[in-house]
Scaffold this motif. Structure first.
Motif, PDB file in Angstrom:
ATOM      1  N   UNK B  19      48.728  46.962  44.459  1.00  0.00           N
ATOM      2  CA  UNK B  19      47.885  46.421  45.507  1.00  0.00           C
ATOM      3  C   UNK B  19      48.749  45.881  46.627  1.00  0.00           C
ATOM      4  N   UNK B  34      47.720  33.694  44.345  1.00  0.00           N
ATOM      5  CA  UNK B  34      48.154  34.628  43.309  1.00  0.00           C
ATOM      6  C   UNK B  34      46.949  35.329  42.677  1.00  0.00           C
ATOM      7  N   UNK B  35      47.087  36.617  42.433  1.00  0.00           N
ATOM      8  CA  UNK B  35      45.963  37.381  41.862  1.00  0.00           C
ATOM      9  C   UNK B  35      46.392  38.190  40.638  1.00  0.00           C
ATOM     10  N   UNK B  36      45.420  38.422  39.775  1.00  0.00           N
ATOM     11  CA  UNK B  36      45.550  39.407  38.705  1.00  0.00           C
ATOM     12  C   UNK B  36      44.553  40.516  39.025  1.00  0.00           C
ATOM     13  N   UNK B  37      44.935  41.759  38.752  1.00  0.00           N
ATOM     14  CA  UNK B  37      44.009  42.871  38.967  1.00  0.00           C
ATOM     15  C   UNK B  37      43.875  43.642  37.662  1.00  0.00           C
ATOM     16  N   UNK B  38      42.636  43.889  37.267  1.00  0.00           N
ATOM     17  CA  UNK B  38      42.364  44.639  36.041  1.00  0.00           C
ATOM     18  C   UNK B  38      41.510  45.852  36.375  1.00  0.00           C
ATOM     19  N   UNK B  45      38.657  44.525  38.733  1.00  0.00           N
ATOM     20  CA  UNK B  45      38.398  43.087  38.803  1.00  0.00           C
ATOM     21  C   UNK B  45      39.610  42.418  39.439  1.00  0.00           C
ATOM     22  N   UNK B  47      41.124  38.802  40.280  1.00  0.00           N
ATOM     23  CA  UNK B  47      40.954  37.388  39.925  1.00  0.00           C
ATOM     24  C   UNK B  47      42.017  36.588  40.660  1.00  0.00           C
ATOM     25  N   UNK B  49      43.546  32.712  42.013  1.00  0.00           N
ATOM     26  CA  UNK B  49      43.581  31.251  41.922  1.00  0.00           C
ATOM     27  C   UNK B  49      43.389  30.677  43.317  1.00  0.00           C
TER      28      UNK B  49
END
Lengths: 154, 137
Positions: B19, B34-38, B45, B47, B49
């Motif tokens: 990304x 900060x992001x997580x991508x699933x 998704x 996500x 913070x």
């Protein structure tokens, strides 16, 4: 633009040494001899430390930490020997049967020790968690509150 | 599958760089959350913070294949008192991602809870893996 490091991991050995030194020095300033003895923290000090801001108004001290995704049940706020400890765990919930494509958020247990001044009343500490922000409110002792003095004009 | 993923929510050439952000600095106190991508069979998704904002102050928009998340953080210290020690800055969050045609833009949904924003981007029907039934002759 800065990336906000919300739970900065202590990944180097120096960080754990620093953590231990902080801890010993904080304990040295307290009166109890037993508390000066080395702690067992050195070995498990590889923990992220949440950043803490300190705000003051006339009557209170506020300690604030950003803890997104942490619920009140997973959070521990304790106060002992004028040391405020904020610790807990956060679990990151991934969707079921998913593949992780990017991972920037950190997960783990975290712990942060903050020395509080003796001018506050630790018996009346209050903590709230809202929108991922923990605010610990500690009232000042009556005598240390800021009082405004009206200046008379002659 | 890999290529499909690649076309849908990313533009990086490195497989780890799914990304690529197209962030631009709006003002100095903007933060890159900060992001997580699933990815699942049916959706992506994201996500992030983003502590200290609220659902009314978060704007998620799509324009020119760019998904933009802007979260306004009110200056809570203005009324609280004087900052005596500051280890982190308080400011708005901003993040953007380039997404491909494989997203059903009308189906994008988001929730905000405990300072965490979760954005669900459903895959377009044509992009979902399908199981082909084999008929007996």
């Amino acid at each position: 633009m800065n990336t906000r490091t919300i739970l900065a991991p202590a990944t180097t050995a120096m960080d754990s040494v620093r953590h231990e030194i902080d801890h010993v020095f904080d304990r040295l300033t307290t009166s109890s001899l037993a508390s000066v003895l080395p702690t067992t923290r050195f070995l498990d000090a590889i923990r992220p430390h949440p950043a803490v801001n300190m705000i003051e108004d006339d009557n209170n001290l506020f300690f604030e930490a950003e803890l997104p995704g942490v619920t009140a049940t997973d959070l521990d706020v304790t106060i002992a020997d004028n040391m405020l400890t904020i610790s807990g765990t956060r679990t990151l919930e991934a969707p079921e049967d998913s593949t992780s494509l990017r991972r920037e958020r950190s997960t783990n247990t975290f712990e942060r020790l903050v020395r509080i001044p003796s001018s506050v009343d630790a018996d009346h500490i209050d903590a709230t968690l809202a929108d991922g922000i923990l605010t610990v409110t500690i009232p000042k002792f009556e005598g240390t509150r800021t009082r405004r003095v009206a200046v008379q004009e002659n | 599958m890999f290529n499909q993923t690649h076309n849908t929510i990313c533009c990086g050439t490195d497989s780890r760089d799914y990304c690529t952000t197209t962030d631009t600095v709006k003002r100095p106190q903007n933060y890159r959350a900060p992001v997580d991508v699933y990815e699942t069979d049916t959706e992506f998704r994201v996500i992030a913070d983003m502590p200290g904002t609220c659902s009314e102050l978060i704007v998620i928009s799509i324009e020119d294949n760019t998904l933009t998340i802007d979260a306004e953080v009110s200056d809570r210290y203005a009324t609280l008192g004087a900052v005596r020690r500051q280890e982190y800055g308080v400011g708005d969050f901003h993040r953007s991602f380039r997404i491909g045609d494989g997203i059903n833009a009308d189906g994008i949904a988001a929730t905000y809870c405990d300072g965490v924003l979760s954005v669900t981007l459903p895959k377009a029907e044509a992009r979902k893996p399908r199981r082909i039934d084999i008929k007996t002759a």
